[in-house]
Design a protein around this motif. Sequence first.
Motif, PDB file in Angstrom:
ATOM      1  N   ASP A  70      50.103  33.875  37.181  1.00  0.00           N
ATOM      2  CA  ASP A  70      50.065  35.065  38.046  1.00  0.00           C
ATOM      3  C   ASP A  70      50.969  34.830  39.253  1.00  0.00           C
ATOM      4  O   ASP A  70      50.541  34.284  40.263  1.00  0.00           O
ATOM      5  N   SER A  71      52.226  35.239  39.140  1.00  0.00           N
ATOM      6  CA  SER A  71      53.206  35.004  40.213  1.00  0.00           C
ATOM      7  C   SER A  71      52.844  35.733  41.499  1.00  0.00           C
ATOM      8  O   SER A  71      53.317  35.359  42.577  1.00  0.00           O
ATOM      9  N   GLU A  72      51.999  36.761  41.410  1.00  0.00           N
ATOM     10  CA  GLU A  72      51.608  37.521  42.599  1.00  0.00           C
ATOM     11  C   GLU A  72      50.759  36.687  43.563  1.00  0.00           C
ATOM     12  O   GLU A  72      50.591  37.059  44.725  1.00  0.00           O
ATOM     13  N   ARG A  73      50.246  35.562  43.073  1.00  0.00           N
ATOM     14  CA  ARG A  73      49.370  34.742  43.927  1.00  0.00           C
ATOM     15  C   ARG A  73      50.157  33.759  44.787  1.00  0.00           C
ATOM     16  O   ARG A  73      49.571  32.959  45.514  1.00  0.00           O
ATOM     17  N   TRP A  74      51.491  33.804  44.693  1.00  0.00           N
ATOM     18  CA  TRP A  74      52.311  32.894  45.497  1.00  0.00           C
ATOM     19  C   TRP A  74      52.032  33.033  46.991  1.00  0.00           C
ATOM     20  O   TRP A  74      51.827  32.039  47.696  1.00  0.00           O
ATOM     21  N   ASN A  75      52.016  34.237  47.486  1.00  0.00           N
ATOM     22  CA  ASN A  75      51.849  34.445  48.930  1.00  0.00           C
ATOM     23  C   ASN A  75      50.536  33.876  49.443  1.00  0.00           C
ATOM     24  O   ASN A  75      50.472  33.362  50.566  1.00  0.00           O
ATOM     25  N   GLY A  76      49.482  33.963  48.644  1.00  0.00           N
ATOM     26  CA  GLY A  76      48.196  33.444  49.089  1.00  0.00           C
ATOM     27  C   GLY A  76      48.086  31.937  49.014  1.00  0.00           C
ATOM     28  O   GLY A  76      47.206  31.343  49.656  1.00  0.00           O
ATOM     29  N   LEU A  77      48.969  31.293  48.242  1.00  0.00           N
ATOM     30  CA  LEU A  77      48.865  29.841  48.030  1.00  0.00           C
ATOM     31  C   LEU A  77      50.066  29.062  48.546  1.00  0.00           C
ATOM     32  O   LEU A  77      50.055  27.826  48.525  1.00  0.00           O
ATOM     33  N   LYS A  78      51.107  29.750  49.011  1.00  0.00           N
ATOM     34  CA  LYS A  78      52.334  29.031  49.371  1.00  0.00           C
ATOM     35  C   LYS A  78      52.131  28.075  50.544  1.00  0.00           C
ATOM     36  O   LYS A  78      52.810  27.045  50.629  1.00  0.00           O
ATOM     37  N   GLU A  79      51.205  28.387  51.426  1.00  0.00           N
ATOM     38  CA  GLU A  79      50.988  27.490  52.570  1.00  0.00           C
ATOM     39  C   GLU A  79      50.480  26.132  52.118  1.00  0.00           C
ATOM     40  O   GLU A  79      50.986  25.093  52.548  1.00  0.00           O
ATOM     41  N   ILE A  80      49.478  26.125  51.216  1.00  0.00           N
ATOM     42  CA  ILE A  80      48.956  24.846  50.729  1.00  0.00           C
ATOM     43  C   ILE A  80      49.981  24.159  49.831  1.00  0.00           C
ATOM     44  O   ILE A  80      50.103  22.931  49.824  1.00  0.00           O
ATOM     45  N   ILE A  81      50.757  24.953  49.087  1.00  0.00           N
ATOM     46  CA  ILE A  81      51.797  24.369  48.229  1.00  0.00           C
ATOM     47  C   ILE A  81      52.830  23.636  49.078  1.00  0.00           C
ATOM     48  O   ILE A  81      53.185  22.481  48.798  1.00  0.00           O
ATOM     49  N   ASN A  82      53.310  24.285  50.139  1.00  0.00           N
ATOM     50  CA  ASN A  82      54.304  23.640  51.012  1.00  0.00           C
ATOM     51  C   ASN A  82      53.724  22.427  51.716  1.00  0.00           C
ATOM     52  O   ASN A  82      54.414  21.423  51.923  1.00  0.00           O
ATOM     53  N   GLU A  83      52.456  22.519  52.070  1.00  0.00           N
ATOM     54  CA  GLU A  83      51.800  21.384  52.728  1.00  0.00           C
ATOM     55  C   GLU A  83      51.786  20.157  51.820  1.00  0.00           C
ATOM     56  O   GLU A  83      51.965  19.022  52.281  1.00  0.00           O
ATOM     57  N   LEU A  84      51.604  20.396  50.530  1.00  0.00           N
ATOM     58  CA  LEU A  84      51.551  19.280  49.573  1.00  0.00           C
ATOM     59  C   LEU A  84      52.932  18.825  49.116  1.00  0.00           C
ATOM     60  O   LEU A  84      53.115  17.661  48.750  1.00  0.00           O
ATOM     61  N   LEU A  85      53.904  19.728  49.140  1.00  0.00           N
ATOM     62  CA  LEU A  85      55.230  19.383  48.615  1.00  0.00           C
ATOM     63  C   LEU A  85      56.052  18.522  49.553  1.00  0.00           C
ATOM     64  O   LEU A  85      56.693  17.558  49.124  1.00  0.00           O
ATOM     65  N   TYR A  86      56.075  18.867  50.810  1.00  0.00           N
ATOM     66  CA  TYR A  86      57.025  18.223  51.721  1.00  0.00           C
ATOM     67  C   TYR A  86      56.410  17.006  52.382  1.00  0.00           C
ATOM     68  O   TYR A  86      56.177  16.954  53.592  1.00  0.00           O
ATOM     69  N   VAL A  87      56.111  16.027  51.527  1.00  0.00           N
ATOM     70  CA  VAL A  87      55.573  14.743  51.974  1.00  0.00           C
ATOM     71  C   VAL A  87      56.441  13.647  51.376  1.00  0.00           C
ATOM     72  O   VAL A  87      57.045  13.825  50.313  1.00  0.00           O
ATOM     73  N   ASP A  88      56.501  12.524  52.044  1.00  0.00           N
ATOM     74  CA  ASP A  88      57.330  11.421  51.575  1.00  0.00           C
ATOM     75  C   ASP A  88      56.908  10.998  50.173  1.00  0.00           C
ATOM     76  O   ASP A  88      55.717  10.997  49.833  1.00  0.00           O
ATOM     77  N   ASP A  89      57.875  10.664  49.352  1.00  0.00           N
ATOM     78  CA  ASP A  89      57.667  10.192  47.981  1.00  0.00           C
ATOM     79  C   ASP A  89      57.159  11.281  47.033  1.00  0.00           C
ATOM     80  O   ASP A  89      56.637  10.977  45.960  1.00  0.00           O
ATOM     81  N   ILE A  90      57.320  12.559  47.393  1.00  0.00           N
ATOM     82  CA  ILE A  90      56.868  13.621  46.492  1.00  0.00           C
ATOM     83  C   ILE A  90      57.590  13.552  45.152  1.00  0.00           C
ATOM     84  O   ILE A  90      57.001  13.850  44.098  1.00  0.00           O
ATOM     85  N   THR A  91      58.846  13.145  45.156  1.00  0.00           N
ATOM     86  CA  THR A  91      59.601  13.100  43.900  1.00  0.00           C
ATOM     87  C   THR A  91      59.189  11.929  43.008  1.00  0.00           C
ATOM     88  O   THR A  91      59.685  11.802  41.882  1.00  0.00           O
ATOM     89  N   GLU A  92      58.296  11.089  43.488  1.00  0.00           N
ATOM     90  CA  GLU A  92      57.797   9.991  42.669  1.00  0.00           C
ATOM     91  C   GLU A  92      56.538  10.380  41.901  1.00  0.00           C
ATOM     92  O   GLU A  92      56.036   9.613  41.085  1.00  0.00           O
ATOM     93  N   GLN A  93      56.017  11.564  42.158  1.00  0.00           N
ATOM     94  CA  GLN A  93      54.818  12.030  41.464  1.00  0.00           C
ATOM     95  C   GLN A  93      55.171  12.489  40.053  1.00  0.00           C
ATOM     96  O   GLN A  93      56.290  12.937  39.784  1.00  0.00           O
TER      97      GLN A  93
END
Length: 661
Positions: A423-446
């Motif tokens: 459900d792509s429409e749910r992006w706006n409601g979840l993007k804050e937590i997504i960005n919070e989890l994405l932009y952390v050191d070593d994310i590309t090692e997951q």
Amino acid sequence: MSFFDFSISDRYTIDTLLKLCMHNETVKDSFKLLYKLANKDNTLQDQAKFAFIDLYQVYLADTCLNLEDRLTILYELETENGISNILVSAYERALKSTGFTGRIHSGELINREKLFNPSLEQKNQYHIAVIEKLKSIALLGDEPFSQLAINSLVSRMPEQLTFGPFEHMLGAIKEIVERQGELSNDIRQKLAELSSERFNLSSEKLAQVEAILEKYKPDSVEDELNAYVVNAPWIHSRNEQDDYINVSAEKAKEIALKFIDEKILLLLEGAKLLLKGEQRQTFPFAETIGKKNTIDYNKKLLGYIIALYETIPIEEQNSIFVNGLVFGAKNDEFTRFAIDKLISLNATEVHGIRLVRYLKPITYSDLIKIKELLIANPGYLRNLEYLDLISLTDEEIIDLVLWIKDINYSFALEILYEIIRKDSERWNGLKEIINELLYVDDITEQSSFINNTLHLEDLITKSINDDPSEEHIYFLVHQIIKNYTDFNFKNESLLDHLTYFLINEHFDKSWPIFGEYLASGQQSSYKLYRTLEDTVSNNKLIYEWAVSESEKFPSTAIRFMNIYKKNEDGTLEWDKYAKQLVDEFGNQQKVLDNIRSKFTNYSGINSASASGLYKRRKVLVDELLDHKFENVKEWARNMSEYLSSRIVDEDKCGENYNLEI
């Protein structure tokens, strides 16, 4: 020194012996030498074993020896040395009837006429003799060779009953079965599978097979479950609509109907078989019971099953029966009942966790119920991959991933990825937590449990496209640069995809960061350079970046430019922006150093085309011979002379190639 005292460097010995197997004068001695090598403890033992066994297949064997004489050698070797695993394996290979592969010698044109190619009658007699020999070894009872012979016959039984001497093979199997007094799982499976469409046996032959199966059909509940459910054969056929039918699954469902309602206790005589080890058709069997039984009976059955689980070591248990039972019942109240009962015991808790996916829909309270088990056993999360959590609210999803991330960070992102994917429409409601989890050191090692990073790539690209901030792009570029320099980094494909995405979709913000780093002279990995060279394609943008800091960037920029383009007539032409960069900044020696390889390298072409390519490149270089910068003139003279020498060398190589020198 013995002939069999080999060193690791004796890599031609086996090939030499195989070549000698192609000549009548040396073939028999070579066979026996290979066999002796295969039975000696030396560095060539395994190679000799495989080579010797290969000589006994009917086709593509590297030998001129006929089939009858090959068997004679086996008989002689047995007389001289006794029976052995290798001899039985050679007999087994002799029964191979399809899918032949050969070594390099059998593929050489010069050897094809030397190879023995049997007639159909010779092949048939060969197979009959081998079947009789393996049968005699099997019935002799000398272990472990007797069982090896049985295994060899069973292994080749389907292809021999299909392409070989049917009567002799089936006769041998019948004698072995009569001696054993029962059908083993392997023999029953192989015989039953012959009714599949792929074997295309005649009705007369199938009748003979069915007669054996009928004579030795299971006579107890446990044997019946074992034969038709636990170790069921793989049988498929087509219906009138030409659709595939899983005959084995339908048979399991038929068996299940015997155990509905009042016969539940009868099922328990063999139920333990259904709860451990490999299970072939247990899911459709249990599904039928769950579907046809009442919920009360299913609850009663589950209680018995849990009691049986407690008698089985955890590492041997299998969840398929309870999965099928719950799936067939299709009742959330029963599913939650089963989960509660199973997770209440250490011995069965993992089965309860596996049942969560059958809830329609899954509620947040269902996940909270197993939270502590997941914290204590992070590996249990494997059983929850690809859960359908679309029914949870944004607030519940956020709360869920905040505690899941402390168990498995990547899994939390997988949950978010699955929600957005559905459900792509749910992006706006979840993007804050997504960005919070994405932009952390070593994310590309997951990565996921199967080392997949698609969820990371998808979420990162969605995040950047939604908000291409310089901060986020700067962060990602430096993650890419850092990890490309780590030789042990495992998610290299993720770096490749992210680099491609950033360069192609957000060049204006990502390339200046890459370029600044590369121009700084810091140590960079070959892989980073290679990926950027393969990705960057806009010379105009690279040129504009280069002139923005003309004392520092031109030498880096020229490295990532396409220097020339190919015209329809095959000639080469300078790219406008590359030529402009040389004209303006060619006095910087590093600019010239970085385009040298563009004129000297080639790959994947033969000498004739290399010569032509060098000639076309030389035309471009010669255009610089009257350049305004002296160092460019000198570079062009040296490069022109070098290319001229390469053209001469390549022309000579081409002439020799045509003469087959």
